[in-house]
Enzyme design. Structure first.
Site, PDB file in Angstrom:
ATOM      1  CB  CYS A  91      52.002  61.143  62.478  1.00  0.00           C
ATOM      2  SG  CYS A  91      51.456  62.171  61.107  1.00  0.00           S
ATOM      3  CB  CYS A  94      57.573  57.748  63.945  1.00  0.00           C
ATOM      4  SG  CYS A  94      58.226  56.981  62.449  1.00  0.00           S
ATOM      5  CG  HIS A  95      55.751  61.183  66.337  1.00  0.00           C
ATOM      6  ND1 HIS A  95      56.895  61.592  66.973  1.00  0.00           N
ATOM      7  CD2 HIS A  95      55.860  61.637  65.064  1.00  0.00           C
ATOM      8  CE1 HIS A  95      57.648  62.277  66.117  1.00  0.00           C
ATOM      9  NE2 HIS A  95      57.052  62.315  64.952  1.00  0.00           N
ATOM     10  CB  CYS A 129      57.690  64.652  60.221  1.00  0.00           C
ATOM     11  SG  CYS A 129      58.627  64.688  61.776  1.00  0.00           S
ATOM     12  CB  CYS A 192      53.797  94.941  65.986  1.00  0.00           C
ATOM     13  SG  CYS A 192      54.502  94.284  64.468  1.00  0.00           S
ATOM     14  CB  CYS A 195      48.446  98.319  67.564  1.00  0.00           C
ATOM     15  SG  CYS A 195      47.761  99.438  66.330  1.00  0.00           S
ATOM     16  CG  HIS A 196      49.432  94.227  69.173  1.00  0.00           C
ATOM     17  ND1 HIS A 196      48.132  93.855  69.391  1.00  0.00           N
ATOM     18  CD2 HIS A 196      49.642  94.074  67.839  1.00  0.00           C
ATOM     19  CE1 HIS A 196      47.572  93.465  68.239  1.00  0.00           C
ATOM     20  NE2 HIS A 196      48.472  93.605  67.281  1.00  0.00           N
ATOM     21  NE  ARG A 233      45.334  88.927  63.575  1.00  0.00           N
ATOM     22  CZ  ARG A 233      44.294  89.750  63.553  1.00  0.00           C
ATOM     23  NH1 ARG A 233      43.136  89.370  64.063  1.00  0.00           N
ATOM     24  NH2 ARG A 233      44.383  90.933  62.999  1.00  0.00           N
ATOM     25  CB  CYS A 237      48.481  92.518  62.116  1.00  0.00           C
ATOM     26  SG  CYS A 237      47.334  92.216  63.488  1.00  0.00           S
TER      27      CYS A 237
HETATM   28  C1  HEC Z   1      46.627  99.349  63.869  1.00  0.00           C
HETATM   29  C2  HEC Z   1      46.783  98.495  65.034  1.00  0.00           C
HETATM   30  C3  HEC Z   1      47.518  97.191  64.842  1.00  0.00           C
HETATM   31  C4  HEC Z   1      48.790  97.006  64.364  1.00  0.00           C
HETATM   32  C5  HEC Z   1      49.764  98.064  63.869  1.00  0.00           C
HETATM   33  C6  HEC Z   1      49.053  95.588  64.467  1.00  0.00           C
HETATM   34  N1  HEC Z   1      47.968  94.936  64.951  1.00  0.00           N
HETATM   35 FE1  HEC Z   1      47.892  92.992  65.517  1.00  0.00          FE
HETATM   36  N2  HEC Z   1      45.892  93.196  65.989  1.00  0.00           N
HETATM   37  C7  HEC Z   1      45.195  94.381  65.952  1.00  0.00           C
HETATM   38  C8  HEC Z   1      43.803  94.125  66.311  1.00  0.00           C
HETATM   39  C9  HEC Z   1      42.689  95.161  66.377  1.00  0.00           C
HETATM   40  C10 HEC Z   1      43.710  92.737  66.566  1.00  0.00           C
HETATM   41  C11 HEC Z   1      42.469  91.960  66.978  1.00  0.00           C
HETATM   42  C12 HEC Z   1      41.538  91.830  65.812  1.00  0.00           C
HETATM   43  C13 HEC Z   1      40.255  91.111  66.145  1.00  0.00           C
HETATM   44  O1  HEC Z   1      40.266  90.260  67.025  1.00  0.00           O
HETATM   45  O2  HEC Z   1      39.249  91.410  65.508  1.00  0.00           O
HETATM   46  C14 HEC Z   1      45.054  92.194  66.380  1.00  0.00           C
HETATM   47  C15 HEC Z   1      45.414  90.861  66.603  1.00  0.00           C
HETATM   48  C16 HEC Z   1      46.725  90.402  66.657  1.00  0.00           C
HETATM   49  C17 HEC Z   1      47.116  89.089  67.141  1.00  0.00           C
HETATM   50  C18 HEC Z   1      46.170  88.014  67.632  1.00  0.00           C
HETATM   51  C19 HEC Z   1      46.134  87.891  69.148  1.00  0.00           C
HETATM   52  C20 HEC Z   1      45.215  86.761  69.584  1.00  0.00           C
HETATM   53  O3  HEC Z   1      44.673  86.869  70.697  1.00  0.00           O
HETATM   54  O4  HEC Z   1      45.049  85.775  68.877  1.00  0.00           O
HETATM   55  C21 HEC Z   1      48.476  89.020  67.009  1.00  0.00           C
HETATM   56  C22 HEC Z   1      49.358  87.834  67.378  1.00  0.00           C
HETATM   57  C23 HEC Z   1      48.928  90.281  66.438  1.00  0.00           C
HETATM   58  N3  HEC Z   1      47.838  91.084  66.245  1.00  0.00           N
HETATM   59  C24 HEC Z   1      50.244  90.567  66.135  1.00  0.00           C
HETATM   60  C25 HEC Z   1      50.644  91.732  65.436  1.00  0.00           C
HETATM   61  C26 HEC Z   1      51.970  91.937  64.911  1.00  0.00           C
HETATM   62  C27 HEC Z   1      53.134  90.978  65.051  1.00  0.00           C
HETATM   63  C28 HEC Z   1      51.961  93.162  64.297  1.00  0.00           C
HETATM   64  C29 HEC Z   1      53.076  93.816  63.515  1.00  0.00           C
HETATM   65  C30 HEC Z   1      53.521  93.096  62.332  1.00  0.00           C
HETATM   66  C31 HEC Z   1      50.627  93.721  64.486  1.00  0.00           C
HETATM   67  N4  HEC Z   1      49.855  92.808  65.145  1.00  0.00           N
HETATM   68  C32 HEC Z   1      50.246  94.982  64.090  1.00  0.00           C
HETATM   69  C33 HEC Z   1      45.719  95.632  65.674  1.00  0.00           C
HETATM   70  C34 HEC Z   1      46.995  95.873  65.189  1.00  0.00           C
HETATM   71  C1  HEC Z   2      59.675  57.648  60.339  1.00  0.00           C
HETATM   72  C2  HEC Z   2      59.383  58.260  61.614  1.00  0.00           C
HETATM   73  C3  HEC Z   2      58.561  59.545  61.639  1.00  0.00           C
HETATM   74  C4  HEC Z   2      57.377  59.819  61.030  1.00  0.00           C
HETATM   75  C5  HEC Z   2      56.579  58.948  60.072  1.00  0.00           C
HETATM   76  C6  HEC Z   2      56.968  61.129  61.506  1.00  0.00           C
HETATM   77  N1  HEC Z   2      57.897  61.643  62.350  1.00  0.00           N
HETATM   78 FE1  HEC Z   2      57.780  63.351  63.396  1.00  0.00          FE
HETATM   79  N2  HEC Z   2      59.645  63.067  64.152  1.00  0.00           N
HETATM   80  C7  HEC Z   2      60.429  61.946  63.910  1.00  0.00           C
HETATM   81  C8  HEC Z   2      61.714  62.117  64.566  1.00  0.00           C
HETATM   82  C9  HEC Z   2      62.874  61.115  64.526  1.00  0.00           C
HETATM   83  C10 HEC Z   2      61.665  63.374  65.202  1.00  0.00           C
HETATM   84  C11 HEC Z   2      62.741  64.067  66.039  1.00  0.00           C
HETATM   85  C12 HEC Z   2      64.060  64.131  65.372  1.00  0.00           C
HETATM   86  C13 HEC Z   2      64.161  65.201  64.344  1.00  0.00           C
HETATM   87  O1  HEC Z   2      64.240  66.379  64.732  1.00  0.00           O
HETATM   88  O2  HEC Z   2      64.191  64.893  63.134  1.00  0.00           O
HETATM   89  C14 HEC Z   2      60.342  63.926  64.931  1.00  0.00           C
HETATM   90  C15 HEC Z   2      59.889  65.131  65.436  1.00  0.00           C
HETATM   91  C16 HEC Z   2      58.586  65.601  65.307  1.00  0.00           C
HETATM   92  C17 HEC Z   2      58.060  66.775  65.951  1.00  0.00           C
HETATM   93  C18 HEC Z   2      58.819  67.684  66.920  1.00  0.00           C
HETATM   94  C19 HEC Z   2      58.887  67.045  68.271  1.00  0.00           C
HETATM   95  C20 HEC Z   2      59.660  67.860  69.270  1.00  0.00           C
HETATM   96  O3  HEC Z   2      59.717  67.400  70.412  1.00  0.00           O
HETATM   97  O4  HEC Z   2      60.190  68.926  68.956  1.00  0.00           O
HETATM   98  C21 HEC Z   2      56.755  66.913  65.564  1.00  0.00           C
HETATM   99  C22 HEC Z   2      55.771  67.988  65.978  1.00  0.00           C
HETATM  100  C23 HEC Z   2      56.474  65.820  64.658  1.00  0.00           C
HETATM  101  N3  HEC Z   2      57.590  65.039  64.524  1.00  0.00           N
HETATM  102  C24 HEC Z   2      55.262  65.625  64.036  1.00  0.00           C
HETATM  103  C25 HEC Z   2      55.028  64.633  63.085  1.00  0.00           C
HETATM  104  C26 HEC Z   2      53.804  64.506  62.328  1.00  0.00           C
HETATM  105  C27 HEC Z   2      52.589  65.417  62.475  1.00  0.00           C
HETATM  106  C28 HEC Z   2      53.960  63.452  61.497  1.00  0.00           C
HETATM  107  C29 HEC Z   2      52.992  62.948  60.452  1.00  0.00           C
HETATM  108  C30 HEC Z   2      52.568  63.939  59.470  1.00  0.00           C
HETATM  109  C31 HEC Z   2      55.279  62.885  61.761  1.00  0.00           C
HETATM  110  N4  HEC Z   2      55.897  63.637  62.721  1.00  0.00           N
HETATM  111  C32 HEC Z   2      55.797  61.763  61.134  1.00  0.00           C
HETATM  112  C33 HEC Z   2      60.052  60.836  63.207  1.00  0.00           C
HETATM  113  C34 HEC Z   2      58.896  60.707  62.452  1.00  0.00           C
END
Ligand code: HEC
Ligand code: HEC
Length: 276
Positions: A91, A94-95, A129, A192, A195-196, A233, A237
């Site tokens: 990585c 290139c980066h 990549c 979602c 709850c949220h 995550r 949920c």
């Molecule tokens: C029944 C209630 C409930 C429903 C429905 C639910 N969630 Fe959650 N979700 C939770 C609870 C509770 C937590 C925190 C759990 C913990 O931290 O222990 C959580 C955590 C999360 C987080 C993490 C936030 C953080 O701070 O990292 C995300 C993102 C999330 N939920 C998205 C969703 C999405 C998208 C859906 C629908 C597909 C969904 N949840 C449905 C209860 C719910």
């Molecule tokens: C040979 C060159 C090359 C290598 C090796 C490479 N990348 Fe990239 N990467 C690129 C190019 C070129 C782009 C942007 C053009 C595209 O969208 O393809 C890019 C885009 C990205 C982006 C998005 C950047 C943005 O601004 O949106 C991420 C994240 C990334 N590379 C991560 C990685 C990681 C992690 C690795 C190693 C596991 C890796 N790349 C290896 C050439 C490379």
């Protein structure tokens, strides 16, 4: 609890339509007297999951020395520099130094990808990549190496505001993510949003329901005893809703991730965060 963004259109910024002009001016003048953090608290009811945690977990997240996700990040730093695949390139080849080249990148993902003609998330971007440029096989979702690399990349955005692009190309996918967020599903017939949006801050089986802002992914979850992605995550949920979780990498997941990141636009990235 106001609903964070349910009625905001994608074309307009979240606050521009809410207050009449005069009120906006009075508010902005009053806000000048406050620190940015205080001002954000007054104008923005969005809260990261961080705000719902106690001081010990916050401290664990804040300090790289105690944040267990640092171990994954350090592995990611090593992988970043390893030449692999038929191309024999790393990585870094290139980066260069991730601290500068990857700064702010994770805050913009999922992002629209022209080849796929749809948004892709950070994990898919990294795998692209690997396959296209390193000529190596893709890493499995939730594999140690993919989590390590995505944690390393996301760490470079810590503290920067989430910045999903307001591009027309993304609108249909945002609309899909939004409807998935509001659709009732599973045996419990819950959405979602129920709850949220409607019950955030209340407790459920010992956990506090957060507002579901994806500010900290990939993150270390105590319950997992490890680092996991946002999709992991969301699968948790969905299981809780007694709904069949989508497969890792499913388009519906990326649309949902996109919508969650969009409604968190402007909130600071915490990756890698810590959660209970
Ligand atoms: C029944 C209630 C409930 C429903 C429905 C639910 N969630 Fe959650 N979700 C939770 C609870 C509770 C937590 C925190 C759990 C913990 O931290 O222990 C959580 C955590 C999360 C987080 C993490 C936030 C953080 O701070 O990292 C995300 C993102 C999330 N939920 C998205 C969703 C999405 C998208 C859906 C629908 C597909 C969904 N949840 C449905 C209860 C719910
Ligand atoms: C040979 C060159 C090359 C290598 C090796 C490479 N990348 Fe990239 N990467 C690129 C190019 C070129 C782009 C942007 C053009 C595209 O969208 O393809 C890019 C885009 C990205 C982006 C998005 C950047 C943005 O601004 O949106 C991420 C994240 C990334 N590379 C991560 C990685 C990681 C992690 C690795 C190693 C596991 C890796 N790349 C290896 C050439 C490379």
């Amino acid at each position: 609890m106001p609903r964070p963004s349910a009625s905001t259109t994608y074309e307009k910024s979240r606050t521009s339509t809410r207050h009449p002009l005069a009120l906006t001016i009075i508010l902005s003048t009053a806000l000048l007297a406050l620190s940015p953090a205080q001002a954000a608290n007054l104008t923005d009811n969005r809260r990261s999951g961080y705000a719902f945690m106690g001081p010990p977990l916050r401290a664990m997240q804040d300090d790289d020395m105690t944040n267990p996700a640092s171990l994954w990040q350090r592995d990611g730093e090593t992988l970043w520099a390893e030449p692999i695949g038929e191309a024999g390139r790393s990585c870094a080849d290139c980066h260069g130094d991730a601290a500068s080249s990857m700064r702010g990148v994770a805050a913009r993902y999922p992002a629209f990808d022209r080849t796929m003609n749809r948004p892709i998330d950070l994990e898919q971007r990294i795998n692209h990549c690997r396959t296209a440029y390193q000529k190596a096989g893709p890493l499995a979702f939730e594999s140690h190496d993919l989590l390590a690399l995505s944690t390393h990349v996301a760490r470079q955005s810590r503290g920067l505001p989430i910045a999903i692009e307001n591009s027309k190309a993304l609108h249909p996918f945002l609309a899909m993510g939004r409807s998935l967020f509001h659709e009732r599903q599973g045996q419990l017939n819950l959405s979602c949003a129920q709850c949220h949006d409607d019950n955030a801050g209340r407790s459920l089986g010992g956990a506090t329901i957060p507002q579901a802002h994806p500010t900290g992914y990939p993150l270390y979850r105590l319950e997992w005893q490890g680092v996991g992605s946002l999709q992991r995550r969301l699968r948790n949920c969905m299981s809780g809703m007694r709904a069949a979780p989508y497969a890792f990498g499913a388009e519906a997941f990326v649309d949902l991730e996109l919508y969650l990141m969009w409604r968190a636009n402007g909130m600071p990235m915490e990756s890698p965060a810590v959660r209970p």
